[in-house]
Design an enzyme around this catalytic site. Sequence first.
Site, PDB file in Angstrom:
ATOM      1  N   LYS A   1       0.836  -1.210   0.000  1.00 26.65           N
ATOM      2  CA  LYS A   1       0.000   0.000   0.000  1.00 26.65           C
ATOM      3  C   LYS A   1       0.864   1.251   0.000  1.00 26.65           C
ATOM      4  O   LYS A   1       0.622   2.193  -0.753  1.00 26.65           O
ATOM      5  CB  LYS A   1      -0.932   0.005   1.221  1.00 26.65           C
ATOM      6  N   VAL A   2       1.883   1.253   0.850  1.00 25.07           N
ATOM      7  CA  VAL A   2       2.784   2.405   0.928  1.00 25.07           C
ATOM      8  C   VAL A   2       3.502   2.610  -0.403  1.00 25.07           C
ATOM      9  O   VAL A   2       3.616   3.745  -0.899  1.00 25.07           O
ATOM     10  CB  VAL A   2       3.811   2.221   2.073  1.00 25.07           C
TER      11      VAL A   2
ATOM     12  N   LYS B   1       1.091   3.971  -3.061  1.00 21.41           N
ATOM     13  CA  LYS B   1       0.735   5.357  -2.731  1.00 21.41           C
ATOM     14  C   LYS B   1       1.892   6.291  -3.042  1.00 21.41           C
ATOM     15  O   LYS B   1       1.687   7.439  -3.468  1.00 21.41           O
ATOM     16  CB  LYS B   1       0.342   5.458  -1.256  1.00 21.41           C
TER      17      LYS B   1
ATOM     18  N   ILE C   1       4.064   5.812  -5.451  1.00 19.67           N
ATOM     19  CA  ILE C   1       4.104   5.972  -6.909  1.00 19.67           C
ATOM     20  C   ILE C   1       3.174   7.112  -7.314  1.00 19.67           C
ATOM     21  O   ILE C   1       3.526   7.989  -8.108  1.00 19.67           O
ATOM     22  CB  ILE C   1       3.691   4.666  -7.623  1.00 19.67           C
ATOM     23  N   ARG C   2       1.970   7.106  -6.739  1.00 20.59           N
ATOM     24  CA  ARG C   2       1.018   8.193  -7.026  1.00 20.59           C
ATOM     25  C   ARG C   2       1.609   9.544  -6.616  1.00 20.59           C
ATOM     26  O   ARG C   2       1.549  10.524  -7.368  1.00 20.59           O
ATOM     27  CB  ARG C   2      -0.288   7.936  -6.267  1.00 20.59           C
TER      28      ARG C   2
ATOM     29  N   LYS D   1     -12.475 -21.113   1.185  1.00 20.43           N
ATOM     30  CA  LYS D   1     -11.859 -21.269  -0.137  1.00 20.43           C
ATOM     31  C   LYS D   1     -10.977 -22.508  -0.192  1.00 20.43           C
ATOM     32  O   LYS D   1     -10.952 -23.220  -1.204  1.00 20.43           O
ATOM     33  CB  LYS D   1     -11.043 -20.028  -0.491  1.00 20.43           C
TER      34      LYS D   1
ATOM     35  N   GLU E   1      -2.080 -10.932  -4.511  1.00 14.89           N
ATOM     36  CA  GLU E   1      -2.898 -10.590  -5.674  1.00 14.89           C
ATOM     37  C   GLU E   1      -3.108  -9.076  -5.723  1.00 14.89           C
ATOM     38  O   GLU E   1      -3.516  -8.464  -4.733  1.00 14.89           O
ATOM     39  CB  GLU E   1      -4.251 -11.292  -5.615  1.00 14.89           C
TER      40      GLU E   1
ATOM     41  N   ALA F   1     -18.250  -3.992  -8.916  1.00 11.16           N
ATOM     42  CA  ALA F   1     -17.748  -5.161  -8.195  1.00 11.16           C
ATOM     43  C   ALA F   1     -18.127  -5.116  -6.716  1.00 11.16           C
ATOM     44  O   ALA F   1     -18.392  -6.152  -6.098  1.00 11.16           O
ATOM     45  CB  ALA F   1     -16.226  -5.253  -8.343  1.00 11.16           C
TER      46      ALA F   1
ATOM     47  N   HIS G   1     -20.313  -7.970  -4.911  1.00  8.17           N
ATOM     48  CA  HIS G   1     -19.800  -8.641  -3.712  1.00  8.17           C
ATOM     49  C   HIS G   1     -20.852  -8.639  -2.599  1.00  8.17           C
ATOM     50  O   HIS G   1     -21.045  -9.653  -1.911  1.00  8.17           O
ATOM     51  CB  HIS G   1     -18.527  -7.945  -3.236  1.00  8.17           C
TER      52      HIS G   1
END
Length: 266
Positions: free
Chosen positions: A21-22, A25, A27-28, A56, A138, A150, A154
């Site tokens: 996540k870091v 973020k 990159i943005r 699953k 993923e 989506a 869900h």
Amino acid sequence: MKYEKWDEVLAPYEHAVEELKVKFKNIRKEFLTKGEYSPIEFVTGRTKKISSIISKANRLEAEDIEKEIEDIAGIRIMCQFVEDIYTLVDLIKARTDMKVIYEKDYITNFKDSGYRSYHVIINYPINSIAGYKEIICEIQIRTLAMNFWATIEHSLKYKYEHYIPEDVAVRLRRAADAAFLLDQEMSEIREEIMKAQVMYQSKSITIREVLSKIQELYDLGEISRSINYQRRLDRIDSQKDIREIVALKEEIEEILQYYKNKRIDD
């Protein structure tokens, strides 16, 4: 396979989610700091719930969840345009801190339900006090419209325990097509939208720089002058054209350079 110490099993996945996540973020942030358009709109992430992992694993008859379940660690990246998704896939492939195992293009080959998204399955290295470990993660990449659809699907799957009634499923497929039409329309005016956003971002960066330089003047004792510059900035802030703001910035820079040269001479 039964797992009793779930905290130990899930710890590296939680670690991976937070790190990824870091990284995305950042990159943005890099794009925006340079005054460029970012293909990333926002990033979320989660570690799969234990109940979902067990469900699953039973469905897949998995003996080793760490090798056979690829979405225990999941990152979701939202983009404004379909084109951004493929730009982002190329960025991921070019990185050396993660390795792409394979991809699933559910945009070109969307599911019968109407689901559209791009999945990238990666090997991601984790270094912790327990040592080095590579885990499977993923990354789902979607447009905002795809994500809206989506999210609704869900919720309905949860309500109907994965068996959505056919009449509702038909409506969902129509909604998926409508969402994709929206994405296509947005792609038609993509260049104009990107230019507008870059212009807005450039203005925001310039204003921050001017405010920083006004603060420098204030700290140097130029209180009256800094107040006047702040008032000038307030007057021109609402204008779309940033040329006056740039000129104001350059004017303040000249004064600051004078003080810098004076210190050198002294």
